[in-house]
Design an enzyme around this catalytic site. Structure first.
Site, short mmCIF file in Angstrom:
data_model
loop_
_atom_site.label_atom_id
_atom_site.label_comp_id
_atom_site.label_asym_id
_atom_site.label_seq_id
_atom_site.Cartn_x
_atom_site.Cartn_y
_atom_site.Cartn_z
CB ALA A 32 -0.97 0.01 1.17
CG HIS A 34 2.59 5.94 2.22
ND1 HIS A 34 3.83 6.29 2.71
CD2 HIS A 34 2.08 5.04 3.10
CE1 HIS A 34 4.06 5.68 3.84
NE2 HIS A 34 3.01 4.89 4.11
CD GLU A 35 5.93 10.62 -2.87
OE1 GLU A 35 7.13 10.82 -2.63
OE2 GLU A 35 5.51 10.25 -3.98
CG HIS A 37 5.83 2.41 1.63
ND1 HIS A 37 4.50 2.72 1.69
CD2 HIS A 37 6.06 1.53 2.63
CE1 HIS A 37 3.93 2.06 2.69
NE2 HIS A 37 4.86 1.34 3.29
N GLY A 148 12.06 3.38 7.97
CA GLY A 148 11.56 4.74 8.20
C GLY A 148 11.60 5.12 9.67
CD GLN A 154 9.53 -1.76 11.75
OE1 GLN A 154 8.57 -2.50 11.89
NE2 GLN A 154 9.71 -1.02 10.66
CB VAL A 177 7.31 11.08 3.79
CG1 VAL A 177 6.60 11.92 2.74
CG2 VAL A 177 8.74 10.77 3.36
CB SER A 187 -0.49 1.43 4.63
OG SER A 187 0.81 1.45 4.07
NE ARG A 188 -2.39 -0.46 11.01
CZ ARG A 188 -1.15 -0.93 11.04
NH1 ARG A 188 -0.12 -0.12 10.85
NH2 ARG A 188 -0.92 -2.22 11.28
P1 AMP Z 1 5.21 -0.63 6.33
O1 AMP Z 1 4.80 -0.97 4.94
O2 AMP Z 1 4.22 0.22 7.07
O3 AMP Z 1 5.71 -1.81 7.12
O4 AMP Z 1 6.46 0.33 6.17
C1 AMP Z 1 7.60 -0.07 5.44
C2 AMP Z 1 8.72 0.88 5.74
O5 AMP Z 1 8.34 2.20 5.37
C3 AMP Z 1 9.07 0.93 7.24
O6 AMP Z 1 10.48 1.00 7.40
C4 AMP Z 1 8.39 2.20 7.68
O7 AMP Z 1 9.01 2.81 8.81
C5 AMP Z 1 8.55 3.07 6.46
N1 AMP Z 1 7.54 4.13 6.46
C6 AMP Z 1 6.20 4.00 6.65
N2 AMP Z 1 5.62 5.21 6.66
C7 AMP Z 1 6.59 6.13 6.47
C8 AMP Z 1 6.63 7.56 6.38
N3 AMP Z 1 5.53 8.29 6.48
N4 AMP Z 1 7.82 8.15 6.18
C9 AMP Z 1 8.96 7.42 6.07
N5 AMP Z 1 9.00 6.07 6.15
C10 AMP Z 1 7.83 5.43 6.34
#
Ligand code: AMP
Length: 287
Positions: A32, A34-35, A37, A148, A154, A177, A187-188
């Site tokens: 899912a 977004h900017e 990722h 991130g 984490q 971001v 994503s939520r």
């Molecule tokens: P997720 O898909 O939520 O498991 O996130 C995958 C990676 O993207 C993780 O390392 C997150 O910390 C990072 N991430 C998620 N949201 C953001 C954001 N808004 N800004 C920067 N990194 C992010």
């Protein structure tokens, strides 16, 4: 970009790249995109010869079935976005490829996992994260892995894991971001209704107010915390936690001395959101 489904296919692609002398960057995700990722992928693209993105909604790290069932899944859209960001390989395995029948190992990090998200979501959450990240590192053997700052705890868990198990991977952390109104991308966020989306901005505002108080000379963590919680309440949000901690150990701080990380978690409607910011820098002398 090639989409790969099996561990064997990833190993074959990575070892071909390695034989050609290429460095490997890994961006673990649950999709899912977004900017946030995409910023990780672009960073990996700049620094590494080959970029692998994993897309796996890891059931082991969900503590609520409804959260797992409702997690957004848009693989075709994600594949197009990853290709646009210059990703070479999208590793999108089925659950059985990651957890085959008979799977019975858990990687568990103590200490930094216990408070905050670990306390609210339970031990299993970070066990699930540590186990899947260990597997991804073993499958891809990246030189650099990108995470991130959005998920600050984490990051602390993964740094501890890499240090403790002598994993030969460099961890790069990319800034959070945000949307134009400060809401951290997640994503939520797609699950928020119009009015919830407005209330959700209270998290970033509470962090900003904590930062402002530090800048104005407030040194008492309890006072900063109380007024941040009041800022959340005035935005219609009751936090699960709002804590001021030391960024590496995640130990709570009483006074603002050195670097201080503020973390917040709250439910907005049915959606659980988290955010954080460094509210005090090291090396700044205070009154
Ligand atoms: P997720 O898909 O939520 O498991 O996130 C995958 C990676 O993207 C993780 O390392 C997150 O910390 C990072 N991430 C998620 N949201 C953001 C954001 N808004 N800004 C920067 N990194 C992010």
């Amino acid at each position: 970009m090639r989409t790969l489904r099996t561990v064997a296919d990833v190993r074959a692609a990575v070892s071909r790249a390695r034989r050609a002398g290429a460095s490997i960057g890994l961006v673990p995700t649950m999709g899912a995109f977004h900017e946030g990722h995409l910023s990780l992928m672009r960073q990996a693209r700049e620094r590494c010869d080959r970029v692998v993105v994993s897309l796996f909604v890891n059931p082991a790290q969900f503590n609520e079935q409804a959260d797992l069932d409702g997690y957004p899944r848009h693989e075709d859209r994600d594949a197009a976005l990853a290709a646009g960001a210059g990703v070479d390989f999208l590793f999108a395995p089925p659950a059985e490829a990651v957890y085959p029948p008979g799977f019975s190992t858990t990687v568990s990090v103590a200490g930094v996992t216990e408070a905050l998200e670990g306390a609210v979501r339970g031990r299993g959450h970070f066990d699930g994260v540590a186990t899947v990240v260990t597997k991804l590192f073993n499958i891809v053997s990246p030189d650099v892995a990108y995470f991130g700052q959005k998920d600050a705890q984490q990051v602390a868990v993964i740094r501890q894991l890499v240090r403790d198990l002598d994993m030969a991977v460099q961890i790069e952390v990319c800034p959070t971001v945000r949307e134009h109104d400060g809401l951290a991308m997640s994503s939520r966020n797609a699950r928020l209704s119009g009015s919830e989306r407005t209330r959700a901005t209270a998290l970033a505002r509470a962090l900003a107010s904590a930062k402002d108080q530090v800048a104005a000379g407030e040194q008492d963590a309890a006072a900063i915390r109380a007024s941040a919680i009041a800022a959340l309440a005035s935005g219609g949000v009751e936090p699960e936690y709002f804590e001021l901690v030391s960024p590496d150990t995640l130990a709570p701080v009483q006074r603002i001395e050195g670097e201080v990380l503020a973390l917040v978690a709250a439910r907005v409607g049915a959606t659980r959101l988290i955010d954080n910011d460094i509210i005090a820098q090291a090396g700044i002398r205070r009154r």
